[in-house]
Design a protein around this motif. Sequence first.
Motif, PDB file in Angstrom:
ATOM      1  N   GLU A  49       0.479  -1.214  -0.066  1.00  8.62           N
ATOM      2  CA  GLU A  49      -0.073   0.226  -0.253  1.00  8.62           C
ATOM      3  C   GLU A  49       1.219   1.010   0.281  1.00  8.62           C
ATOM      4  OE1 GLU A  49      -2.807  -0.129   2.822  1.00  8.62           O
ATOM      5  OE2 GLU A  49      -3.808  -1.649   1.849  1.00  8.62           O
ATOM      6  N   ALA A  50       2.172   0.920  -0.408  1.00 10.94           N
ATOM      7  CA  ALA A  50       2.634   2.310  -0.223  1.00 10.94           C
ATOM      8  C   ALA A  50       2.882   3.109  -2.074  1.00 10.94           C
ATOM      9  CB  ALA A  50       4.550   1.894  -0.396  1.00 10.94           C
ATOM     10  N   SER A  51       3.077   4.131  -1.625  1.00 11.18           N
ATOM     11  CA  SER A  51       2.912   5.400  -2.516  1.00 11.18           C
ATOM     12  C   SER A  51       3.875   5.589  -3.443  1.00 11.18           C
ATOM     13  CB  SER A  51       2.729   6.904  -1.573  1.00 11.18           C
ATOM     14  OG  SER A  51       3.901   7.663  -1.312  1.00 11.18           O
ATOM     15  N   PRO A  52       4.223   5.888  -4.660  1.00 16.86           N
ATOM     16  CA  PRO A  52       5.601   6.438  -5.226  1.00 16.86           C
ATOM     17  C   PRO A  52       6.423   6.935  -4.603  1.00 16.86           C
ATOM     18  CG  PRO A  52       3.664   7.002  -6.932  1.00 16.86           C
ATOM     19  CD  PRO A  52       3.411   6.658  -5.537  1.00 16.86           C
ATOM     20  N   GLY A  53       6.115   7.873  -3.802  1.00 16.15           N
ATOM     21  CA  GLY A  53       6.936   8.918  -2.613  1.00 16.15           C
ATOM     22  C   GLY A  53       7.635   7.694  -1.668  1.00 16.15           C
ATOM     23  N   GLU A  54       7.331   6.810  -0.927  1.00 13.70           N
ATOM     24  CA  GLU A  54       7.157   5.924   0.442  1.00 13.70           C
ATOM     25  C   GLU A  54       8.315   5.195  -0.383  1.00 13.70           C
ATOM     26  OE1 GLU A  54       3.311   6.627   3.497  1.00 13.70           O
ATOM     27  OE2 GLU A  54       2.946   4.776   1.092  1.00 13.70           O
ATOM     28  N   LEU A  55       7.864   4.309  -1.938  1.00 11.88           N
ATOM     29  CA  LEU A  55       9.082   3.492  -2.650  1.00 11.88           C
ATOM     30  C   LEU A  55      10.157   4.564  -2.705  1.00 11.88           C
ATOM     31  CD1 LEU A  55       6.130   1.536  -5.148  1.00 11.88           C
ATOM     32  CD2 LEU A  55       7.392   0.947  -2.514  1.00 11.88           C
ATOM     33  N   ILE A  56      10.016   5.435  -3.069  1.00 12.16           N
ATOM     34  CA  ILE A  56      11.418   6.726  -3.070  1.00 12.16           C
ATOM     35  C   ILE A  56      12.408   6.708  -2.253  1.00 12.16           C
ATOM     36  CG2 ILE A  56      12.226   8.724  -4.049  1.00 12.16           C
ATOM     37  CD1 ILE A  56       9.764   8.768  -6.448  1.00 12.16           C
ATOM     38  N   ALA A  57      11.530   6.875  -0.913  1.00 15.59           N
ATOM     39  CA  ALA A  57      12.182   6.707   0.342  1.00 15.59           C
ATOM     40  C   ALA A  57      12.493   5.461   0.063  1.00 15.59           C
ATOM     41  CB  ALA A  57      11.598   7.100   1.496  1.00 15.59           C
ATOM     42  N   LEU A  58      12.369   4.658   0.209  1.00 14.81           N
ATOM     43  CA  LEU A  58      13.001   3.060   0.676  1.00 14.81           C
ATOM     44  C   LEU A  58      13.724   2.920   0.023  1.00 14.81           C
ATOM     45  CD1 LEU A  58      12.408   0.046   1.713  1.00 14.81           C
ATOM     46  CD2 LEU A  58      10.783  -0.359   0.546  1.00 14.81           C
ATOM     47  N   LEU A  59      13.654   2.833  -1.448  1.00 13.85           N
ATOM     48  CA  LEU A  59      14.408   3.069  -3.129  1.00 13.85           C
ATOM     49  C   LEU A  59      16.329   3.688  -2.331  1.00 13.85           C
ATOM     50  CD1 LEU A  59      12.849   1.877  -6.040  1.00 13.85           C
ATOM     51  CD2 LEU A  59      14.372   1.062  -5.123  1.00 13.85           C
ATOM     52  N   ASN A  60      15.933   5.013  -1.678  1.00 12.99           N
ATOM     53  CA  ASN A  60      16.793   5.553  -1.337  1.00 12.99           C
ATOM     54  C   ASN A  60      17.435   5.150  -0.058  1.00 12.99           C
ATOM     55  OD1 ASN A  60      14.602   9.189  -1.452  1.00 12.99           O
ATOM     56  ND2 ASN A  60      16.060   7.951  -3.117  1.00 12.99           N
ATOM     57  N   GLU A  61      17.467   3.940   0.872  1.00 15.56           N
ATOM     58  CA  GLU A  61      17.935   3.248   1.685  1.00 15.56           C
ATOM     59  C   GLU A  61      19.269   2.585   1.271  1.00 15.56           C
ATOM     60  OE1 GLU A  61      14.839   1.674   4.380  1.00 15.56           O
ATOM     61  OE2 GLU A  61      14.247   3.762   4.692  1.00 15.56           O
ATOM     62  N   THR A  62      18.976   2.304   0.006  1.00 15.31           N
ATOM     63  CA  THR A  62      19.768   0.863  -0.903  1.00 15.31           C
ATOM     64  C   THR A  62      20.852   1.082  -0.644  1.00 15.31           C
ATOM     65  OG1 THR A  62      17.753   0.417  -2.520  1.00 15.31           O
ATOM     66  CG2 THR A  62      20.022  -0.539  -3.051  1.00 15.31           C
ATOM     67  N   PRO A  63      22.272   0.277   0.062  1.00 19.24           N
ATOM     68  CA  PRO A  63      23.306   0.205   0.151  1.00 19.24           C
ATOM     69  C   PRO A  63      24.050   0.783  -1.154  1.00 19.24           C
ATOM     70  CG  PRO A  63      22.338  -1.624   1.261  1.00 19.24           C
ATOM     71  CD  PRO A  63      21.445  -0.791   0.285  1.00 19.24           C
TER      72      PRO A  63
END
Length: 172
Positions: free
Chosen positions: A87-101
Motif C-alpha cells: 500500500e505504499a505511495s510512489p514517494g514512500e517507495l522512492i524513500a525505501l529505494l533511497n535506503e539501498t546500499p
Amino acid sequence: MSVAEPRRIVLFRHAKADWPQVADHERPLADRGRTEAAEAGRRLTDTGIAFDLALCSTAVRTRETWKLAVQEFPQRPKTVYEERIYEASPGELIALLNETPDDVRNVLMIGHNPGIQGLAEVLAGSGEDEARERMTRRGFPAAAFAVLSFGSPWKSLEPGAAELRDYWAPAE
C-alpha cells in the motif's frame, strides 16, 4: 562502481491474485497468476540483468509471485521482504529505494498498484518511446514490469531521475 555504470530498478507488479474471503494482505495468486509469474520470471531473465537485491512486499500474492518468478533466474539475488511496500505511495517507495546500499547495482521491487505503476511513471523522466507507449497503452496489469536506469547514487533517486528502458506485460 563508477557513476558511468547505470543502476537499474525493475518494478514488478505481483501476478493475478484470487479473491477469496480473506484479508487483502492474505490474498493468494489465482491459477492464471501462477502461470504469469513464471512467464514474467523468464522474461526478467531475458533482460540479462543480474539482480543484487529483490525487495518484495510481505503480502501473500507478492511472495508467491516472487517464489515462482525467481525459479527462472540463473542466480537468486538477496531477497528482503519489506512490509513498507504494501500500500505504499510512489514517494514512500522512492524513500525505501533511497535506503539501498551503494554497493547494490540492480534492484527488483515486487509490489502492488497503484504504487508500482505510479513509481514507474514518476521516475521515468525520459525513455524508450516504444516502451513508454506500451506502458501508457497497457497500464500496469498483473505481472507487468518496467526496467528503469539511472546513473546516480541511490540516495539521490528522485522523480524524473531515471530512464525507462523496457516494459513488459503478459498477453491479454
